[in-house]
Design a protein around this motif. Sequence first.
Motif, mmCIF file in Angstrom:
data_model
loop_
_atom_site.group_PDB
_atom_site.id
_atom_site.type_symbol
_atom_site.label_atom_id
_atom_site.label_comp_id
_atom_site.label_asym_id
_atom_site.label_seq_id
_atom_site.Cartn_x
_atom_site.Cartn_y
_atom_site.Cartn_z
ATOM 1 N N ALA A 1 58.690 39.594 28.405
ATOM 2 C CA ALA A 1 59.100 40.393 29.284
ATOM 3 C C ALA A 1 58.806 41.814 28.945
ATOM 4 C CB ALA A 1 60.534 40.078 29.858
ATOM 5 N N VAL A 2 58.968 42.164 27.849
ATOM 6 C CA VAL A 2 58.894 43.600 27.395
ATOM 7 C C VAL A 2 57.352 44.094 27.387
ATOM 8 C CG1 VAL A 2 60.724 43.304 25.758
ATOM 9 C CG2 VAL A 2 58.604 42.900 24.739
ATOM 10 N N ILE A 3 56.418 43.170 27.796
ATOM 11 C CA ILE A 3 55.028 43.734 27.431
ATOM 12 C C ILE A 3 54.596 44.735 28.630
ATOM 13 C CG2 ILE A 3 54.376 42.113 25.918
ATOM 14 C CD1 ILE A 3 53.074 40.546 28.092
ATOM 15 N N ARG A 4 55.176 44.597 29.854
ATOM 16 C CA ARG A 4 54.731 45.358 30.998
ATOM 17 C C ARG A 4 55.839 46.415 31.100
ATOM 18 N NH1 ARG A 4 53.276 41.640 36.230
ATOM 19 N NH2 ARG A 4 51.441 40.584 35.362
ATOM 20 N N SER B 1 69.672 47.815 28.077
ATOM 21 C CA SER B 1 68.871 46.851 27.551
ATOM 22 C C SER B 1 69.175 46.811 25.805
ATOM 23 C CB SER B 1 67.512 47.108 27.605
ATOM 24 O OG SER B 1 67.294 48.626 27.098
ATOM 25 N N VAL B 2 69.484 45.558 25.492
ATOM 26 C CA VAL B 2 69.968 45.090 24.171
ATOM 27 C C VAL B 2 68.789 44.047 23.395
ATOM 28 C CG1 VAL B 2 71.611 43.876 22.826
ATOM 29 C CG2 VAL B 2 72.215 45.077 25.011
ATOM 30 N N PHE B 3 68.216 44.651 22.367
ATOM 31 C CA PHE B 3 67.078 44.008 21.669
ATOM 32 C C PHE B 3 67.981 43.062 20.411
ATOM 33 C CE2 PHE B 3 63.948 44.446 17.846
ATOM 34 C CZ PHE B 3 63.597 43.195 18.132
ATOM 35 N N ILE B 4 67.866 41.787 20.607
ATOM 36 C CA ILE B 4 68.393 41.038 19.788
ATOM 37 C C ILE B 4 67.400 40.634 18.606
ATOM 38 C CG2 ILE B 4 69.566 38.855 19.334
ATOM 39 C CD1 ILE B 4 71.241 40.535 21.066
ATOM 40 N N ASP B 5 67.513 41.267 17.536
ATOM 41 C CA ASP B 5 66.361 41.324 16.235
ATOM 42 C C ASP B 5 66.719 40.308 15.276
ATOM 43 O OD1 ASP B 5 64.427 41.864 14.640
ATOM 44 O OD2 ASP B 5 64.958 44.122 14.237
ATOM 45 N N VAL C 1 66.842 41.162 25.475
ATOM 46 C CA VAL C 1 65.350 41.134 25.053
ATOM 47 C C VAL C 1 65.411 40.620 23.750
ATOM 48 C CG1 VAL C 1 64.777 42.811 26.545
ATOM 49 C CG2 VAL C 1 64.998 43.603 24.267
ATOM 50 N N GLY C 2 64.287 40.007 23.265
ATOM 51 C CA GLY C 2 63.988 39.622 21.847
ATOM 52 C C GLY C 2 63.080 38.536 21.895
ATOM 53 N N MET C 3 62.570 38.414 20.762
ATOM 54 C CA MET C 3 61.672 36.924 20.383
ATOM 55 C C MET C 3 62.132 35.603 20.961
ATOM 56 S SD MET C 3 58.565 38.166 19.285
ATOM 57 C CE MET C 3 58.198 36.866 18.074
ATOM 58 N N MET C 4 61.003 34.721 21.343
ATOM 59 C CA MET C 4 61.860 33.351 21.517
ATOM 60 C C MET C 4 62.508 32.980 20.543
ATOM 61 S SD MET C 4 58.251 31.342 21.228
ATOM 62 C CE MET C 4 57.126 32.281 22.044
ATOM 63 N N GLY C 5 63.941 32.387 20.922
ATOM 64 C CA GLY C 5 64.454 31.379 19.930
ATOM 65 C C GLY C 5 65.555 32.557 19.330
ATOM 66 N N SER C 6 65.570 33.805 19.612
ATOM 67 C CA SER C 6 66.603 34.659 19.267
ATOM 68 C C SER C 6 68.055 34.428 19.840
ATOM 69 C CB SER C 6 66.025 36.071 19.464
ATOM 70 O OG SER C 6 65.924 36.371 20.849
ATOM 71 N N GLY C 7 68.338 33.703 20.646
ATOM 72 C CA GLY C 7 69.696 33.533 20.853
ATOM 73 C C GLY C 7 70.086 34.058 22.257
ATOM 74 N N LYS C 8 69.292 34.570 22.886
ATOM 75 C CA LYS C 8 69.543 35.546 24.148
ATOM 76 C C LYS C 8 70.396 34.633 24.853
ATOM 77 C CE LYS C 8 65.175 36.447 25.216
ATOM 78 N NZ LYS C 8 64.597 35.914 24.075
ATOM 79 N N THR D 1 61.158 48.445 21.022
ATOM 80 C CA THR D 1 61.757 49.776 20.299
ATOM 81 C C THR D 1 62.118 50.784 21.891
ATOM 82 O OG1 THR D 1 59.787 50.977 20.526
ATOM 83 C CG2 THR D 1 60.407 49.957 18.464
ATOM 84 N N ASN D 2 61.708 50.118 22.945
ATOM 85 C CA ASN D 2 62.227 50.618 24.322
ATOM 86 C C ASN D 2 63.683 50.322 24.581
ATOM 87 O OD1 ASN D 2 59.715 52.127 25.164
ATOM 88 N ND2 ASN D 2 58.950 50.216 25.568
ATOM 89 N N ALA D 3 64.158 49.264 24.007
ATOM 90 C CA ALA D 3 65.590 48.980 24.417
ATOM 91 C C ALA D 3 66.543 50.268 23.927
ATOM 92 C CB ALA D 3 65.738 47.669 23.483
ATOM 93 N N HIS D 4 67.678 49.986 24.608
ATOM 94 C CA HIS D 4 68.711 51.186 24.598
ATOM 95 C C HIS D 4 69.371 50.900 23.252
ATOM 96 C CE1 HIS D 4 68.605 51.408 29.233
ATOM 97 N NE2 HIS D 4 68.101 52.736 28.496
ATOM 98 N N VAL D 5 69.492 49.560 22.964
ATOM 99 C CA VAL D 5 70.445 49.182 21.947
ATOM 100 C C VAL D 5 69.673 48.303 20.991
ATOM 101 C CG1 VAL D 5 72.494 47.711 21.170
ATOM 102 C CG2 VAL D 5 72.597 49.599 22.910
ATOM 103 N N ARG D 6 69.777 48.108 19.617
ATOM 104 C CA ARG D 6 69.178 47.139 18.824
ATOM 105 C C ARG D 6 70.212 46.367 18.052
ATOM 106 N NH1 ARG D 6 67.531 47.834 12.974
ATOM 107 N NH2 ARG D 6 66.440 45.886 12.475
ATOM 108 N N VAL D 7 70.491 45.097 18.180
ATOM 109 C CA VAL D 7 71.465 44.215 17.475
ATOM 110 C C VAL D 7 70.661 43.459 16.298
ATOM 111 C CG1 VAL D 7 73.085 42.416 17.440
ATOM 112 C CG2 VAL D 7 72.794 44.083 19.286
ATOM 113 N N SER D 8 70.782 44.004 14.922
ATOM 114 C CA SER D 8 70.067 43.384 13.907
ATOM 115 C C SER D 8 70.905 42.089 13.258
ATOM 116 C CB SER D 8 69.496 44.537 12.993
ATOM 117 O OG SER D 8 69.209 43.762 11.533
ATOM 118 N N LEU D 9 70.406 41.134 13.310
ATOM 119 C CA LEU D 9 71.195 40.021 12.519
ATOM 120 C C LEU D 9 71.076 40.396 10.996
ATOM 121 C CD1 LEU D 9 70.901 38.682 15.244
ATOM 122 C CD2 LEU D 9 70.615 36.422 13.853
ATOM 123 N N GLU D 10 69.888 40.780 10.384
ATOM 124 C CA GLU D 10 70.174 41.233 9.023
ATOM 125 C C GLU D 10 71.233 42.173 8.771
ATOM 126 O OE1 GLU D 10 66.279 42.612 8.110
ATOM 127 O OE2 GLU D 10 65.569 40.697 7.307
#
Length: 292
Positions: A183-186, A198-202, A108-115, A250-259
């Motif tokens: 997809a995350v809004i519902r 679930s993995v959030f590409i931040d 999961v992640g914003m558009m253009g995040s490379g998912k 923030t509901n994602a199990h995992v956060r992957v921060s590019l920063e």
Amino acid sequence: MEAKVLQSLHLTTWVASDSTFSTPSNSMRLCTQFEKKRRVNVLKCNLVQTIKPMLGDRAAGLKVSCTSQNSPASILESGTFTTEEDLVLKKKSEEIELCLSGRCIYLVGMMGSGKTTIGQILSEVLGYSFFDSDKLIEQSVGGTAVADIFKLHGEAFFRNNETEVLHKLSQMRRLVISTGGGAVIRPINWKYMHKGISVFIDVPLDALAQRITAIGTASRPLLHHESGDAYTQTLKRLSKLWEERSEAYTNAHVRVSLERIAAKLGHEDVCCVSPTQIAIEALIQIEDYLKK
């Protein structure tokens, strides 16, 4: 309401054309012998349902039928592991595969995040199959592009089909699934995605705006530009979407921060982080989550 059984549904891996999505770099070359035993060439699902959700007064049949081969194999060239990063990726995938126990991975992640690119890499090294949920939705309405679905039928129509796609995929195993940015809004979508990992590409918004502006916004139905600088308008709209969705991510199990990845590697610009490096970090974070 239970889905009506209409006909056999055969789901197989799907991947977009190179003209739509960028492919991983040449550093992502995979060893044929290493993947031979694990690669899934054809995903055959003995499902016998077609979902027919009621969208207002209109019924939209969701029919997904492909016979494609495993998507990453058609994109990532076979060869040998030539860099240290490739070897780290290979080793980490071997360590985590048994712990996953066949659970699906949802990106999961914003558009253009490379998912999509990251999903293709992860599916390849794990021996999983890859799905792009947006492309399955397009297929379910006769190949109509997402931007055109929004124009012709509205966002609610798209979101209903998106939920049905995630529902169906949640019943399967050994998949990496790239989801749409919204997809995350519902909450119901999280119910389905939480059956897997679930993995959030931040990715920072300014980096996203640069990527999207460079490619163009024609295929992004939620980026409606007014007159003015394209980057400024894109960043403004992305900021608004972030305000609406940031809590949901923030509901994602995992956060992957590019920063965070860039800082560890000594990069000042997150755009210097490669898809392989992001995939490695995703596997590390997934492993840490599974150990909890």
